[in-house]
Write a protein that holds these residues in place. Structure first.
Motif, PDB file in Angstrom:
ATOM      1  N   SER A 174     -19.658   4.209 -21.733  1.00  9.66           N
ATOM      2  CA  SER A 174     -18.562   4.999 -21.184  1.00  9.66           C
ATOM      3  C   SER A 174     -18.257   4.531 -19.766  1.00  9.66           C
ATOM      4  O   SER A 174     -19.165   4.161 -19.007  1.00  9.66           O
ATOM      5  CB  SER A 174     -18.908   6.490 -21.175  1.00  9.66           C
ATOM      6  OG  SER A 174     -17.874   7.241 -20.556  1.00  9.66           O
ATOM      7  N   MET A 175     -16.966   4.564 -19.414  1.00 15.28           N
ATOM      8  CA  MET A 175     -16.545   4.193 -18.069  1.00 15.28           C
ATOM      9  C   MET A 175     -16.652   5.352 -17.088  1.00 15.28           C
ATOM     10  O   MET A 175     -16.364   5.188 -15.895  1.00 15.28           O
ATOM     11  CB  MET A 175     -15.098   3.692 -18.104  1.00 15.28           C
ATOM     12  CG  MET A 175     -14.891   2.440 -18.923  1.00 15.28           C
ATOM     13  SD  MET A 175     -13.154   1.933 -18.993  1.00 15.28           S
ATOM     14  CE  MET A 175     -12.831   1.621 -17.261  1.00 15.28           C
ATOM     15  N   GLU A 176     -17.058   6.474 -17.573  1.00 15.18           N
ATOM     16  CA  GLU A 176     -17.112   7.653 -16.713  1.00 15.18           C
ATOM     17  C   GLU A 176     -18.042   7.449 -15.527  1.00 15.18           C
ATOM     18  O   GLU A 176     -17.765   7.915 -14.408  1.00 15.18           O
ATOM     19  CB  GLU A 176     -17.558   8.862 -17.538  1.00 15.18           C
ATOM     20  CG  GLU A 176     -17.584  10.158 -16.758  1.00 15.18           C
ATOM     21  CD  GLU A 176     -18.018  11.339 -17.604  1.00 15.18           C
ATOM     22  OE1 GLU A 176     -17.961  12.480 -17.108  1.00 15.18           O
ATOM     23  OE2 GLU A 176     -18.408  11.108 -18.771  1.00 15.18           O
ATOM     24  N   LEU A 196     -18.283   0.390 -25.322  1.00 11.46           N
ATOM     25  CA  LEU A 196     -17.305   1.439 -25.050  1.00 11.46           C
ATOM     26  C   LEU A 196     -16.734   1.950 -26.365  1.00 11.46           C
ATOM     27  O   LEU A 196     -16.291   1.178 -27.208  1.00 11.46           O
ATOM     28  CB  LEU A 196     -16.187   0.907 -24.162  1.00 11.46           C
ATOM     29  CG  LEU A 196     -16.612   0.397 -22.774  1.00 11.46           C
ATOM     30  CD1 LEU A 196     -15.413  -0.128 -22.022  1.00 11.46           C
ATOM     31  CD2 LEU A 196     -17.304   1.500 -21.984  1.00 11.46           C
ATOM     32  N   GLN A 201     -12.060   7.138 -23.344  1.00 14.73           N
ATOM     33  CA  GLN A 201     -12.087   6.048 -22.365  1.00 14.73           C
ATOM     34  C   GLN A 201     -10.729   5.859 -21.697  1.00 14.73           C
ATOM     35  O   GLN A 201     -10.645   5.344 -20.587  1.00 14.73           O
ATOM     36  CB  GLN A 201     -12.529   4.754 -23.047  1.00 14.73           C
ATOM     37  CG  GLN A 201     -13.892   4.810 -23.689  1.00 14.73           C
ATOM     38  CD  GLN A 201     -14.974   5.285 -22.741  1.00 14.73           C
ATOM     39  OE1 GLN A 201     -15.082   4.802 -21.612  1.00 14.73           O
ATOM     40  NE2 GLN A 201     -15.775   6.242 -23.182  1.00 14.73           N
ATOM     41  N   SER A 202      -9.671   6.277 -22.368  1.00 15.41           N
ATOM     42  CA  SER A 202      -8.340   6.148 -21.761  1.00 15.41           C
ATOM     43  C   SER A 202      -8.186   7.039 -20.541  1.00 15.41           C
ATOM     44  O   SER A 202      -7.304   6.799 -19.704  1.00 15.41           O
ATOM     45  CB  SER A 202      -7.269   6.490 -22.795  1.00 15.41           C
ATOM     46  OG  SER A 202      -7.431   7.825 -23.265  1.00 15.41           O
ATOM     47  N   TYR A 204     -10.202   7.199 -18.121  1.00 10.95           N
ATOM     48  CA  TYR A 204     -10.835   6.577 -16.957  1.00 10.95           C
ATOM     49  C   TYR A 204     -10.140   5.296 -16.521  1.00 10.95           C
ATOM     50  O   TYR A 204     -10.576   4.662 -15.557  1.00 10.95           O
ATOM     51  CB  TYR A 204     -12.307   6.281 -17.258  1.00 10.95           C
ATOM     52  CG  TYR A 204     -13.052   7.466 -17.833  1.00 10.95           C
ATOM     53  CD1 TYR A 204     -13.134   8.651 -17.121  1.00 10.95           C
ATOM     54  CD2 TYR A 204     -13.637   7.411 -19.091  1.00 10.95           C
ATOM     55  CE1 TYR A 204     -13.799   9.751 -17.643  1.00 10.95           C
ATOM     56  CE2 TYR A 204     -14.305   8.497 -19.624  1.00 10.95           C
ATOM     57  CZ  TYR A 204     -14.381   9.675 -18.897  1.00 10.95           C
ATOM     58  OH  TYR A 204     -15.028  10.764 -19.422  1.00 10.95           O
ATOM     59  N   LEU A 218     -11.442  -5.375 -21.119  1.00 14.02           N
ATOM     60  CA  LEU A 218     -12.191  -4.440 -21.972  1.00 14.02           C
ATOM     61  C   LEU A 218     -12.428  -5.034 -23.357  1.00 14.02           C
ATOM     62  O   LEU A 218     -12.658  -4.301 -24.323  1.00 14.02           O
ATOM     63  CB  LEU A 218     -11.422  -3.124 -22.110  1.00 14.02           C
ATOM     64  CG  LEU A 218     -11.143  -2.347 -20.825  1.00 14.02           C
ATOM     65  CD1 LEU A 218     -10.322  -1.103 -21.119  1.00 14.02           C
ATOM     66  CD2 LEU A 218     -12.433  -1.964 -20.118  1.00 14.02           C
ATOM     67  N   ASN A 221     -15.150  -4.433 -27.374  1.00 16.98           N
ATOM     68  CA  ASN A 221     -15.825  -3.149 -27.410  1.00 16.98           C
ATOM     69  C   ASN A 221     -15.453  -2.474 -28.729  1.00 16.98           C
ATOM     70  O   ASN A 221     -15.043  -3.147 -29.681  1.00 16.98           O
ATOM     71  CB  ASN A 221     -15.438  -2.304 -26.197  1.00 16.98           C
ATOM     72  CG  ASN A 221     -16.167  -2.748 -24.934  1.00 16.98           C
ATOM     73  OD1 ASN A 221     -17.317  -2.383 -24.691  1.00 16.98           O
ATOM     74  ND2 ASN A 221     -15.492  -3.543 -24.121  1.00 16.98           N
ATOM     75  N   LEU A 223     -13.167   0.215 -29.001  1.00 12.75           N
ATOM     76  CA  LEU A 223     -12.031   1.088 -28.724  1.00 12.75           C
ATOM     77  C   LEU A 223     -11.078   1.059 -29.913  1.00 12.75           C
ATOM     78  O   LEU A 223     -10.707  -0.017 -30.395  1.00 12.75           O
ATOM     79  CB  LEU A 223     -11.314   0.637 -27.456  1.00 12.75           C
ATOM     80  CG  LEU A 223     -12.195   0.557 -26.194  1.00 12.75           C
ATOM     81  CD1 LEU A 223     -11.429  -0.065 -25.046  1.00 12.75           C
ATOM     82  CD2 LEU A 223     -12.708   1.945 -25.820  1.00 12.75           C
TER      83      LEU A 223
END
Length: 644
Positions: A174-176, A196, A201-202, A204, A218, A221, A223
């Motif tokens: 996660s990009m959080e 990811l 994720q969108s 972030y 990215l 991954n 997604l």
């Protein structure tokens, strides 16, 4: 800077600061020929006031016998034949530090390091924690931590001066963790080849977190939601370079067109320049993004098969009691299939072999979970292994149930080969009625039942998570045209990506079927009528058919990863080597020559025909295969798909 000699325990607890200090230790900045010691200590002794006479060096004191000049020491770290030379993968900064430690060794202190480094590259060091010591690098602008074991990063430990952050090949899900808060001046973020996953994720990838971001990677991954991801990327006003290939979302047909039309400031997408004509072709597609189906479409084409040996030429001529042998050839490949498609295929197979009441029961239960475990396995279409678990408890299978499953299995095998299973089949162009061998009415043990099951080569079974598909059976010819084309429409994009990374197995199969005359019983055979002036025409002979014998002629893996990396099609000719022999080809050539002689006579050629052996060049066993990923070439093509 990669080190590969660290133990497993070090890799599990590795911090970034530990990896940096270990790398500096390996540079040997305080050991010969760097640093200070007997080899150069006179140049770095404490200075004292001396008279002018002492400042003039004596001729014998200009060079000490135990010391080396700066040029000599530099030569030791620059020469490729020196034992003190740097490793081949060393960076320019490593070379600069080694030479600085020779020329000015007193400068090599911790304070210098933290103020000197603007770029820090720690690759494949087993780092899993970015600690607070990173904040000591006051001027750090580039941080490369690729190929490590980082699962998350505390953004508070990242220097605010960062402009480039690369985290390729880690375990970030996660990009959080990077947004609490993110480095405000970051211009490039590389998160390719991580883990990811999910539509969140969108949230972030917005300008609130990355106001100055110019380049974002990215790729590769998991997604899946293109529409929501584009919604976040639209807020990045400075974004010019974007990489999303390798994600399941990039497999939908409208991926590139929708992305180009949505991000109008984008200059490069997936390392391909976005041209003005491309923007014009997909103009207006972004408006209809919610209406586009989120599914991938593939077209599998199988062409000609060459180099198959004619096995029938080696069989003896059948006698009146048989066996009559027939051969056919086909190609199989495995392909991922949605669970919904698997259930539909199972229902259609059950419809032909089970009473309507069984299907009605399945419909009432809503195709309850666990039905895949009860499916009969066949050599061509098999349900995905590892299916859902049952929601109700079932009683153990008795022998009668096993027997019915075996009959269903035989039906499926015969159905896929174009022959009937337990029922009779009347051929329109012949007078022979073919019927499978009758099954015994009772079986004493499961061991006897297992003996009846045909032994299937493991290469004829689908790979885990896939279904086996087959071309139509064709008789032998020198070039067997398969003329096969199948369109696969898939909605579970994450499974599709995993399948493309694994590839598909293509197999050429020979099917051999033995048929035997069915001898009439004494009751069925009529007595000869002496008064009858003419004999009645004999009824067509009835044959019973043994289970097919399958033999794999060639099998190989077709790599499909290029479809994830931006290629629209994988076209290859699978080469399985030479399987034909000189003896079999001579017999085949002699048989074909007899057929030609029976036809219309041709004028003999005046030129002498060379012997068969002198021109014999066996052709390898090959099959033409193409797997194409459907991609819309214009917005109009995408709009037409909505109409359809």
């Amino acid at each position: 800077m990669a080190t590969r000699d660290s133990s497993a325990s070090d890799r599990k607890t590795g911090t970034l600061s530990t990896a940096v200090h270990e790398h500096l230790r390996k540079l040997c900045l305080r050991e010969f020929p760097c640093g200070t010691g007997s080899w150069n200590k006179s140049r770095f002794l404490p200075q004292r006031w001396r008279t002018w006479r002492e400042l003039v060096p004596k001729e014998e004191e200009t060079v000490s016998a135990q010391e080396e000049t700066v040029e000599t020491l530099l030569g030791l770290v620059r020469s490729t034949h020196s034992p003190w030379v740097l490793m081949k993968d060393s960076s320019a900064e490593d070379r600069f530090l080694r030479e600085l430690a020779i020329q000015h060794p007193l400068m090599i202190k911790d304070a210098f390091f933290y103020s000197y480094f603007r770029s820090l590259r720690v690759v494949d060091k087993g780092v899993n924690l970015v600690d607070k010591d990173l904040l000591k690098f006051l001027k750090l602008e580039e941080l490369i931590l690729s190929a490590n074991e980082i699962e998350e990063i505390d953004a508070n430990n990242l220097p605010p001066t960062l402009k480039v952050l690369e985290l390729y090949g880690n375990l970030i899900s996660s990009m959080e963790c990077l947004c609490s808060p993110a480095p405000p001046n970051l211009q490039h973020l590389g998160l390719g080849h991580n883990k990811l996953l999910g539509p969140l994720q969108s949230l972030y990838v917005t300008s609130n977190n990355w106001p100055k971001l110019v380049s974002l990677d990215l790729g590769f991954n998991d997604l899946t939601d293109l529409q929501s991801m584009i919604g976040g990327l639209r807020t990045l006003q400075h974004l010019r370079l974007l990489v999303l290939q390798g994600n399941p979302l990039a497999l939908v047909p409208y991926y590139r067109g929708f992305t180009v039309d949505s991000l109008t400031r984008l200059c490069v997408l997936d390392d391909v320049t976005v041209s003005p004509s491309e923007k014009h072709q997909f103009r207006g597609l972004s408006i209809h993004g919610d209406m586009l189906a989120r599914e991938a479409q593939f077209v599998v084409t199988i062409g000609n098969v060459r180099g198959v040996m004619d096995t029938s030429i080696l069989d003896p001529e059948p006698g009146p009691d048989g066996p009559f042998i027939s051969y056919s050839y086909y190609v199989t490949y495995d392909f991922v299939e949605d669970e919904e498609g698997e259930r539909n295929a199972f229902a259609s197979a059950m419809a032909e072999m089970q009473p309507d009441s069984v299907l009605a029961e399945l419909d009432e239960e809503g195709h309850e979970e666990g039905q895949q475990e009860d499916q009969p396995e066949g050599p061509v279409r098999q349900p995905r292994p590892g299916g859902r678990q049952k929601t109700r408890q079932e009683s153990p299978k008795d022998m009668s149930q096993e027997m019915s499953e075996f009959i269903a299995e035989m039906n499926l095998m015969a159905e896929d080969s174009g022959e009937s299973g337990i029922t009779d089949m009347e051929e329109s162009e012949t007078t022979i009625s073919i019927r499978s061998a009758p099954l015994p009415q009772s079986i004493d043990s499961s061991e006897e039942l297992s003996k009846l099951r045909p032994r299937i080569d493991a290469r004829l079974c689908p790979s885990p998570g896939t279904v086996l598909f087959s071309t139509v059976r064709k008789p032998w010819t020198d070039v067997i045209p398969c003329n096969y084309e199948m369109k696969h429409t898939l909605k579970e994009l994450v499974r599709v990506k995993a399948f493309l990374l694994a590839g598909t197995t293509v197999t050429i199969v020979e099917e051999k079927i033995l048929s035997w005359p069915v001898l009439p019983t004494p009751v069925e055979s009529p007595l000869p009528d002496k008064k009858a002036p003419k004999k009645k025409k004999e009824p067509p002979r009835e044959l019973r058919q043994d289970p097919p014998v399958l033999r794999v002629l060639g099998s190989g893996l077709v790599y499909l990863e290029p479809l994830l990396a931006g290629e629209t099609a994988v076209t290859t000719v699978c080469n399985f080597g030479v399987v034909r022999t000189l003896e079999s080809d001579k017999l085949t050539n002699a048989r074909d020559s007899k057929k030609i002689k029976k036809g219309p006579k041709k004028e003999k050629s005046k030129t002498a025909v060379p012997a068969f052996e002198s021109v014999y060049q066996p052709e390898p066993l090959t099959v033409e295969v193409q797997i194409q990923l459907q991609q819309y070439r214009s917005g109009e093509e995408a709009f037409l798909s909505l109409v359809d």
